[in-house]
Design a protein around this motif. Structure first.
Motif, short mmCIF file in Angstrom:
data_model
loop_
_atom_site.label_atom_id
_atom_site.label_comp_id
_atom_site.label_asym_id
_atom_site.label_seq_id
_atom_site.Cartn_x
_atom_site.Cartn_y
_atom_site.Cartn_z
N LEU A 192 0.83 -1.21 0.00
CA LEU A 192 0.00 0.00 0.00
C LEU A 192 0.87 1.26 0.00
O LEU A 192 0.58 2.23 -0.72
CB LEU A 192 -0.91 -0.02 1.23
N TYR A 193 1.93 1.24 0.81
CA TYR A 193 2.83 2.39 0.87
C TYR A 193 3.46 2.66 -0.49
O TYR A 193 3.51 3.80 -0.96
CB TYR A 193 3.92 2.14 1.91
N SER A 194 3.94 1.61 -1.13
CA SER A 194 4.53 1.75 -2.47
C SER A 194 3.50 2.25 -3.47
O SER A 194 3.78 3.15 -4.28
CB SER A 194 5.11 0.40 -2.92
N GLN A 195 2.31 1.70 -3.41
CA GLN A 195 1.25 2.07 -4.35
C GLN A 195 0.82 3.53 -4.18
O GLN A 195 0.63 4.25 -5.16
CB GLN A 195 0.05 1.14 -4.13
N GLU A 196 0.68 3.97 -2.93
CA GLU A 196 0.18 5.31 -2.67
C GLU A 196 1.23 6.39 -2.88
O GLU A 196 0.91 7.53 -3.22
CB GLU A 196 -0.35 5.40 -1.23
N THR A 197 2.50 6.06 -2.67
CA THR A 197 3.57 7.07 -2.78
C THR A 197 4.28 7.02 -4.12
O THR A 197 5.02 7.95 -4.47
CB THR A 197 4.62 6.87 -1.67
N GLY A 198 4.09 5.91 -4.86
CA GLY A 198 4.78 5.75 -6.13
C GLY A 198 6.24 5.38 -5.98
O GLY A 198 7.00 5.42 -6.97
N LYS A 199 6.66 5.02 -4.78
CA LYS A 199 8.05 4.66 -4.54
C LYS A 199 8.29 3.18 -4.86
O LYS A 199 7.41 2.35 -4.68
CB LYS A 199 8.43 4.94 -3.09
N LYS A 200 9.49 2.89 -5.35
CA LYS A 200 9.83 1.54 -5.76
C LYS A 200 10.12 0.67 -4.54
O LYS A 200 10.97 1.00 -3.72
CB LYS A 200 11.05 1.56 -6.69
N LEU A 201 9.41 -0.45 -4.45
CA LEU A 201 9.56 -1.37 -3.34
C LEU A 201 10.36 -2.59 -3.77
O LEU A 201 10.06 -3.23 -4.78
CB LEU A 201 8.18 -1.82 -2.85
N GLU A 202 11.42 -2.92 -3.01
CA GLU A 202 12.23 -4.10 -3.27
C GLU A 202 12.35 -4.92 -1.98
O GLU A 202 12.66 -4.37 -0.92
CB GLU A 202 13.63 -3.72 -3.75
N ILE A 203 12.10 -6.22 -2.09
CA ILE A 203 12.20 -7.11 -0.94
C ILE A 203 13.13 -8.26 -1.31
O ILE A 203 12.93 -8.94 -2.32
CB ILE A 203 10.83 -7.66 -0.51
N HIS A 204 14.16 -8.46 -0.50
CA HIS A 204 15.12 -9.53 -0.74
C HIS A 204 15.25 -10.39 0.51
O HIS A 204 14.80 -10.01 1.60
CB HIS A 204 16.50 -8.96 -1.10
N GLU A 205 15.89 -11.51 0.34
CA GLU A 205 16.28 -12.37 1.45
C GLU A 205 17.73 -12.06 1.77
O GLU A 205 18.60 -12.13 0.90
CB GLU A 205 16.13 -13.83 1.06
N LYS A 206 18.00 -11.66 3.03
CA LYS A 206 19.36 -11.29 3.42
C LYS A 206 19.65 -11.86 4.79
O LYS A 206 19.01 -11.48 5.78
CB LYS A 206 19.51 -9.76 3.44
N LEU A 207 20.59 -12.80 4.84
CA LEU A 207 20.99 -13.44 6.10
C LEU A 207 19.79 -14.02 6.83
O LEU A 207 19.71 -13.98 8.06
CB LEU A 207 21.73 -12.43 7.00
N GLY A 208 18.82 -14.54 6.07
CA GLY A 208 17.66 -15.15 6.67
C GLY A 208 16.57 -14.18 7.08
O GLY A 208 15.55 -14.58 7.64
N TYR A 209 16.76 -12.90 6.81
CA TYR A 209 15.78 -11.89 7.16
C TYR A 209 15.15 -11.30 5.91
O TYR A 209 15.72 -11.34 4.82
CB TYR A 209 16.41 -10.76 7.98
N ILE A 210 13.96 -10.73 6.07
CA ILE A 210 13.35 -9.98 4.98
C ILE A 210 14.00 -8.61 4.94
O ILE A 210 13.86 -7.82 5.87
CB ILE A 210 11.82 -9.86 5.18
N ASP A 211 14.71 -8.33 3.87
CA ASP A 211 15.38 -7.04 3.69
C ASP A 211 14.52 -6.18 2.76
O ASP A 211 14.36 -6.51 1.58
CB ASP A 211 16.78 -7.26 3.10
#
Length: 388
Positions: free
Chosen positions: A281-300
């Motif tokens: 929702l934040y990405s959709q409403e602000t138009g900012k690019k959202l990236e989610i990766h796996e980093k050291l077992g955590y959601i980055d």
């Protein structure tokens, strides 16, 4: 004996740590042992569930137990009083000092440097997103995460401190429980009977075990449920059950039975969808690019290349969706965000990158009708957790 759980396992500690299958306990009342650690020299004083490890303390050591196989490591610390845990770091409180450690590399302790003017010996500790709370015999203190003193309050006889979304809860040896805001102003209070044994706070309620039984209070201090039984040794709270230990063994008590027909089970799929839906929702409403990766077992999570603290996001969103506080009160549930999201097709993973299902918001409307009611608040909250 001490007890703690995550979404799959109930952990019992005394001179070792035993892991029991939670579903077997709930569905069949059976104690199916998954693994057992080596025996320790000293008894375990407290257990906390982290993401990949269970952490505990004896009077002279921090212990870390791998959830997969029960491999146990010990790290010496003198005069240990208490431990507090967030997603990727923990704090060890001794009688005179406060130390920070990484949950991934716990052998290195950093002295936080609690101010010399604080009364010693220290008794107990709790964490919020931004603050550290410490109790001594006659005072409660609010510190910054760097150890600077922000507030103090004369308050004697504290046995335990617990974190809530609004501030700490202090359990007193006199039988009084006081809920504070972050500035250490009293919000509400209640009382319990018997000798104090253990307390936990999660979403909505404070659970307190004494020699009289288990008492469950609302944040306004109202007694909402109880189990009058003097034979319980310890307990821990899960999502939809409370796990209690007697001399005869473990048992699971359904919250629906405790609270009655008004209780609604907490669904980990919905909780995962709320966290990920808030990012979407934040990405959709602000138009900012959202990236989610796996980093050291955590959601980055990154927005326009800047880091987003997922622990802070869940902590802040719990103001609107109190169920989310489970991820802050018990980091052992953190892995469920990704596991349940993947199992129910809320996300897909490719090459270490996590993609959100575009129909996520529609699912939330169906499962949690208030989600879009808080749309503006959610967008503002997520934005406040973004790195500079």
């Amino acid at each position: 004996m001490v007890l703690m759980c995550d979404e799959k396992v109930v952990y019992l500690g005394e001179y070792d740590v035993k892991a029991f299958d939670k579903q077997e306990l709930i569905e069949r009342g059976e104690q199916k042992l998954l693994w057992q650690t080596k025996r320790l020299q000293d008894p375990i004083k407290k257990l906390l569930a982290g993401k990949d490890y269970v952490f505990g303390i004896t009077s002279s050591h921090l212990i870390r137990v791998h959830k997969e196989d029960g491999q146990l490591e010990e790290f010496p610390v003198e005069d240990v009083q208490d431990i507090a845990l967030s997603l990727n770091e923990g704090y060890i409180l001794t009688k005179t000092d406060l130390y920070r450690f990484s949950t991934e590399k716990p052998g290195k302790f950093t002295n936080v440097g609690a101010p010399a003017k604080l009364e010693r010996p220290f008794v107990c500790i709790s964490l919020s997103k931004d603050y550290i709370y410490i109790a001594s015999k006659e005072f409660i203190y609010r510190l910054s995460k760097e150890g600077g003193l922000l507030d103090e309050k004369a308050f004697s006889g504290t046995l335990a401190l617990l974190a809530t979304e609004e501030g700490p809860v202090a359990v007193k040896e006199s039988g009084e429980v006081v809920f504070f805001d972050h500035q250490l102003e009293s919000i509400s209070s209640c009382s319990y009977q018997g000798e104090f044994m253990k307390a936990e706070y999660n979403c909505y309620h404070l659970y307190l075990l004494s020699t009289e039984g288990l008492f469950i209070f609302s944040k306004l201090g109202r007694l909402v449920a109880s189990i009058k039984d003097s034979k319980y040794i310890t307990f821990t709270e899960g999502l939809n059950h409370v796990y209690l230990l007697k001399e005869t063994g473990l048992e699971a008590a359904s919250k629906a039975d405790l609270f009655g027909e008004d209780y609604q089970n907490i669904d980990l799929v919905t909780l995962s969808a709320i966290v990920l839906g808030a990012l979407h929702l934040y990405s959709q409403e602000t138009g900012k690019k959202l990236e989610i990766h796996e980093k050291l077992g955590y959601i980055d999570v990154r927005v326009d290349g800047k880091g987003l603290d997922i622990y802070s996001v869940t902590y802040c969103l719990s103001k609107y969706f109190p169920e989310l506080f489970v991820y802050c009160a018990n980091p052992g549930y953190y892995e469920a965000i990704r596991e349940f999201a993947a199992e129910f097709n809320l996300i897909s993973e490719e090459g270490g990158k996590i993609h959100l299902n575009e129909s996520l918001l529609k699912l939330l409307e169906e499962r949690h009708s208030t989600f879009l009611t808080f749309k503006d608040d959610i967008v503002k909250t997520v934005g406040s957790c973004q790195g500079k």
